[in-house]
Design a protein around this motif. Structure first.
Motif, PDB file in Angstrom:
ATOM      1  N   ALA A 117      29.071  38.236  42.580  1.00  0.00           N
ATOM      2  CA  ALA A 117      29.579  39.482  42.010  1.00  0.00           C
ATOM      3  C   ALA A 117      29.546  39.439  40.489  1.00  0.00           C
ATOM      4  N   ALA A 118      29.927  38.304  39.898  1.00  0.00           N
ATOM      5  CA  ALA A 118      29.924  38.175  38.440  1.00  0.00           C
ATOM      6  C   ALA A 118      28.504  38.245  37.888  1.00  0.00           C
ATOM      7  N   ALA A 119      27.548  37.656  38.598  1.00  0.00           N
ATOM      8  CA  ALA A 119      26.159  37.701  38.139  1.00  0.00           C
ATOM      9  C   ALA A 119      25.638  39.136  38.139  1.00  0.00           C
ATOM     10  N   GLU A 120      25.958  39.886  39.207  1.00  0.00           N
ATOM     11  CA  GLU A 120      25.520  41.286  39.268  1.00  0.00           C
ATOM     12  C   GLU A 120      26.220  42.115  38.194  1.00  0.00           C
ATOM     13  N   LEU A 121      27.495  41.847  37.973  1.00  0.00           N
ATOM     14  CA  LEU A 121      28.244  42.573  36.949  1.00  0.00           C
ATOM     15  C   LEU A 121      27.671  42.313  35.556  1.00  0.00           C
ATOM     16  N   ASP A 122      27.345  41.067  35.271  1.00  0.00           N
ATOM     17  CA  ASP A 122      26.754  40.741  33.968  1.00  0.00           C
ATOM     18  C   ASP A 122      25.408  41.440  33.792  1.00  0.00           C
ATOM     19  N   ARG A 172      26.060  45.167  33.137  1.00  0.00           N
ATOM     20  CA  ARG A 172      26.625  45.403  31.818  1.00  0.00           C
ATOM     21  C   ARG A 172      25.611  45.161  30.711  1.00  0.00           C
ATOM     22  N   SER A 173      24.790  44.138  30.855  1.00  0.00           N
ATOM     23  CA  SER A 173      23.800  43.853  29.824  1.00  0.00           C
ATOM     24  C   SER A 173      22.733  44.940  29.761  1.00  0.00           C
ATOM     25  N   ALA A 174      22.562  45.671  30.872  1.00  0.00           N
ATOM     26  CA  ALA A 174      21.556  46.735  30.910  1.00  0.00           C
ATOM     27  C   ALA A 174      22.184  48.113  30.715  1.00  0.00           C
ATOM     28  N   ALA A 175      23.438  48.152  30.254  1.00  0.00           N
ATOM     29  CA  ALA A 175      24.147  49.435  30.149  1.00  0.00           C
ATOM     30  C   ALA A 175      23.459  50.382  29.173  1.00  0.00           C
ATOM     31  N   GLN A 176      23.067  49.900  27.972  1.00  0.00           N
ATOM     32  CA  GLN A 176      22.427  50.766  26.982  1.00  0.00           C
ATOM     33  C   GLN A 176      21.082  51.276  27.485  1.00  0.00           C
ATOM     34  N   ARG A 198      29.446  51.182  40.268  1.00  0.00           N
ATOM     35  CA  ARG A 198      29.303  49.820  40.754  1.00  0.00           C
ATOM     36  C   ARG A 198      29.919  48.818  39.773  1.00  0.00           C
ATOM     37  N   VAL A 199      29.779  49.092  38.473  1.00  0.00           N
ATOM     38  CA  VAL A 199      30.375  48.216  37.471  1.00  0.00           C
ATOM     39  C   VAL A 199      31.888  48.168  37.655  1.00  0.00           C
ATOM     40  N   GLU A 200      32.492  49.326  37.835  1.00  0.00           N
ATOM     41  CA  GLU A 200      33.938  49.374  38.031  1.00  0.00           C
ATOM     42  C   GLU A 200      34.339  48.647  39.317  1.00  0.00           C
ATOM     43  N   GLU A 201      33.551  48.868  40.369  1.00  0.00           N
ATOM     44  CA  GLU A 201      33.848  48.231  41.651  1.00  0.00           C
ATOM     45  C   GLU A 201      33.742  46.712  41.546  1.00  0.00           C
ATOM     46  N   LEU A 202      32.682  46.230  40.879  1.00  0.00           N
ATOM     47  CA  LEU A 202      32.494  44.784  40.747  1.00  0.00           C
ATOM     48  C   LEU A 202      33.568  44.160  39.867  1.00  0.00           C
ATOM     49  N   ALA A 203      33.895  44.834  38.769  1.00  0.00           N
ATOM     50  CA  ALA A 203      34.927  44.300  37.879  1.00  0.00           C
ATOM     51  C   ALA A 203      36.251  44.147  38.617  1.00  0.00           C
ATOM     52  N   LYS A 204      36.561  45.126  39.451  1.00  0.00           N
ATOM     53  CA  LYS A 204      37.795  45.066  40.228  1.00  0.00           C
ATOM     54  C   LYS A 204      37.746  43.918  41.231  1.00  0.00           C
ATOM     55  N   ARG A 205      36.596  43.751  41.895  1.00  0.00           N
ATOM     56  CA  ARG A 205      36.476  42.693  42.894  1.00  0.00           C
ATOM     57  C   ARG A 205      36.525  41.311  42.249  1.00  0.00           C
ATOM     58  N   VAL A 206      35.888  41.135  41.098  1.00  0.00           N
ATOM     59  CA  VAL A 206      35.925  39.845  40.408  1.00  0.00           C
ATOM     60  C   VAL A 206      37.359  39.490  40.032  1.00  0.00           C
ATOM     61  N   ALA A 207      38.108  40.484  39.556  1.00  0.00           N
ATOM     62  CA  ALA A 207      39.509  40.232  39.199  1.00  0.00           C
ATOM     63  C   ALA A 207      40.320  39.830  40.433  1.00  0.00           C
TER      64      ALA A 207
END
Length: 563
Positions: A172-177, A180-184, A346-355
């Motif tokens: 999950a952290a790898a997908e989140l990173d 996020r790195s591709a956000a722009q 998905r970013v919000e979902e992953l961030a919540k799951r990682v926490a």
């Protein structure tokens, strides 16, 4: 349990069969005779690297076969059955073939399987403690593994849950990173897609519209020529507007002339055909008149077409070579836009799951730490008690459990500290223990871990390295104790250890001047004393050596008797 081991053309062993005792089996022989080939063969059954150099000189392939029984724990053979193996009378035959060309084959119950699949089955049946184990014993990972084994049920289920959660958290952290790195880049792509879809929606192209408009434009651009052609054709059919004539008039006149000869069947038939031609020409004249009417009914149409084509050209310059390709791009863009817009969710979902996983892992890691600290003291005391009769009466062992960041196995750094002499502070085992001390510590660890458990087959290669005399006798005693609840196979060069064997095999080397060959033979009760004497003296057995060997055999026999 390993009931039988067969080796053919492996190293210097041409062919050998060992029927292993459920208790303690020892393998002895002179240095260089090939004792370690037994361990090498077992390593192949465990999925070890297939070295073509291990194939006996002149042979096409080396073969190792092991016959396993698991009457007390049949679940150990379940993975083999799942891999396609067939059991015979509850026994599993495992085989490994290595060719001189370097190819390797593994078999489980007659079914060929990849070597890693074979290893997953045999690793639950055999544990090899070779010289490399002493090196591993000095590592933090190995020390943690040993402490976890001692803790048993207090650690195992919690560690399994932790490992599963850690793997999920890592993914999950790898997908989140990545997101996020591709956000722009994702935001830029979203803007471009929305702009493109807006342009397409504003123009609203229709399938094939550009092709139809091009054909219509060509027709309108040549309207004068077409009008002249159609007018001339209409005049030829129906005559000009200000006078009668044309083909219709001529046919009408011809038909009237034929009607004057009424009653003649041939002329009547021809007159009928002329009437049909007249009807057809009337239809043609009507079509031509309508065509001319349409040409006159669309003033300014050409300008409208030009404007529409210009709007479509603005799209085809960016999104496709035709209106159909523009529509296809729009469909793909709409799907991609949906995916990108869902990325933020998905970013919000992953961030919540990682926490959430961080909280769960922290809690589980705390449980693991507590269980390890609880087990550490008892484990160290039990091992120290085993070291006392192994000529290490002042040994101290301490398992330290230090907090670290969350990792694959919890949040602990486990280190085994050791001191052999009184007054010395325990330090890292890998830094202060000698080879002989490591051998004894390794054996003591296994004796403690095996207490009250059935761990399958334990193989010790040169566990007595660096020791001798009374210590070697105590090592033999401890191996015999270990063999009460486990099958133990030991490769040794010490008579004091071999004396405790329930079954004794000897590797004998023969040399014909060209090829060295070794065979494995069973040492009978009558031969035991002579072989032990040879191991002690290194020469032909003397009366004193035989007497000493006899004493060893009697000592070992009494030690093996139930308490």
């Amino acid at each position: 349990m390993l009931a039988e081991l067969r080796i053919a053309d492996l190293g210097v062993i041409s062919e050998a069969t060992l029927e292993l005792h459920p208790g303690l089996t020892v393998v002895t022989g002179e240095t260089g005779a090939g004792k370690t080939m037994v361990v090498t063969g077992l390593g192949l059954l465990l999925g070890g690297r297939a070295d073509p150099k291990a194939v006996r000189r002149g042979a096409e392939r080396a073969r190792v076969e092991g016959r396993f029984t698991a009457a007390e724990a049949p679940e150990l053979l379940a993975p083999a059955v799942a891999a396609g193996a067939e059991l015979e009378d509850g026994e599993l035959l495992v085989a490994r073939h290595v060719t001189a060309a370097g190819r390797s084959r593994a078999y489980l119950g007659g079914a060929q399987v990849p070597a890693p699949v074979c290893a997953t089955v045999t690793e639950a049946l055999i544990t090899i403690h070779g010289q490399s184990e002493q090196t591993r014993l000095g590592t933090a990972d190995r020390q943690r593994e040993l402490l976890d084994r001692f803790a048993g049920d207090a650690v195992d289920p919690v560690l399994a849950r932790y490992r599963a959660g850690y793997a999920e958290r890592r993914a999950a952290a790898a997908e989140l990173d990545r997101l996020r790195s591709a956000a722009q880049a994702r935001a830029r792509e979203v803007d471009l897609l929305r702009f493109g879809l807006g342009e397409i929606e504003q123009v609203d192209p229709q399938p094939g519209e550009d092709v139809a408009l091009a054909a219509e434009a060509r027709r309108l651009q040549s309207a004068d020529d077409l009008r002249q052609v159609a007018s001339t054709a209409l005049a030829g059919v129906a005559g000009s507007d200000d006078e009668a004539g044309g083909a219709l008039s001529d046919i009408s006149a011809a038909r009237k002339a034929l009607e004057a000869g009424a009653g003649d069947e041939t002329l009547d038939a021809i007159a009928g055909r002329l009437a049909e031609l007249g009807y057809g020409l009337v239809d043609v004249a009507g079509d031509l008149a309508r065509y001319l009417s349409d040409l006159e009914a669309e003033p300014g149409r050409l300008e409208q077409i030009a404007e529409r084509r210009a709007a479509l050209a603005g799209l085809t310059r960016k999104y496709g070579a035709s209106a159909d390709e523009v529509l296809a791009w729009g469909a793909d863009a709409a799907v991609r836009l949906t995916e990108l817009e869902a990325g933020d969710e998905r970013v919000e979902e992953l961030a919540k799951r990682v926490a959430e996983l961080d909280r769960e892992l922290t809690e589980l890691a705390g449980t693991l730490s507590e269980a390890r600290r609880t087990a550490a003291g008892g484990f160290a005391r039990a091992v120290v008690a085993e070291l006392v009769p192994l000529a290490m009466p002042h040994a101290r062992l301490v398992f330290t459990v230090t907090p670290v960041e969350l990792g694959p196995f919890g949040a602990d750094q486990v280190e085994l500290l050791f001191s052999a002499n009184p007054g010395s502070e325990p330090r890292s085992l890998a830094k202060v223990a000698s080879g002989g001390e490591l051998s004894r510590i390794r054996l003591a660890l296994e004796v403690v871990l095996a207490a009250g458990r059935t761990s399958g087959t334990l193989v010790f290669d040169e566990v007595d390295a660096g020791v001798g005399g009374r210590v070697a006798t105590e090592i033999g005693r401890r191996l015999a104790q270990l063999a009460r609840h486990n099958q133990v196979v030991v490769v040794t060069h010490l008579a004091q250890v071999a004396a405790f064997a329930d079954r004794h095999y000897m590797v004998v080397k023969a040399d014909d001047g060209q090829v060295t060959t070794s065979g494995v033979s069973l040492v009978t009760d009558e031969q035991r004393a002579a072989e032990l004497a040879r191991m002690m003296a290194g020469l032909e057995a003397t009366d004193s050596a035989l007497a000493h060997a006899g004493e060893l055999v009697e000592l070992a026999a009494s030690a093996r008797r139930p308490d």
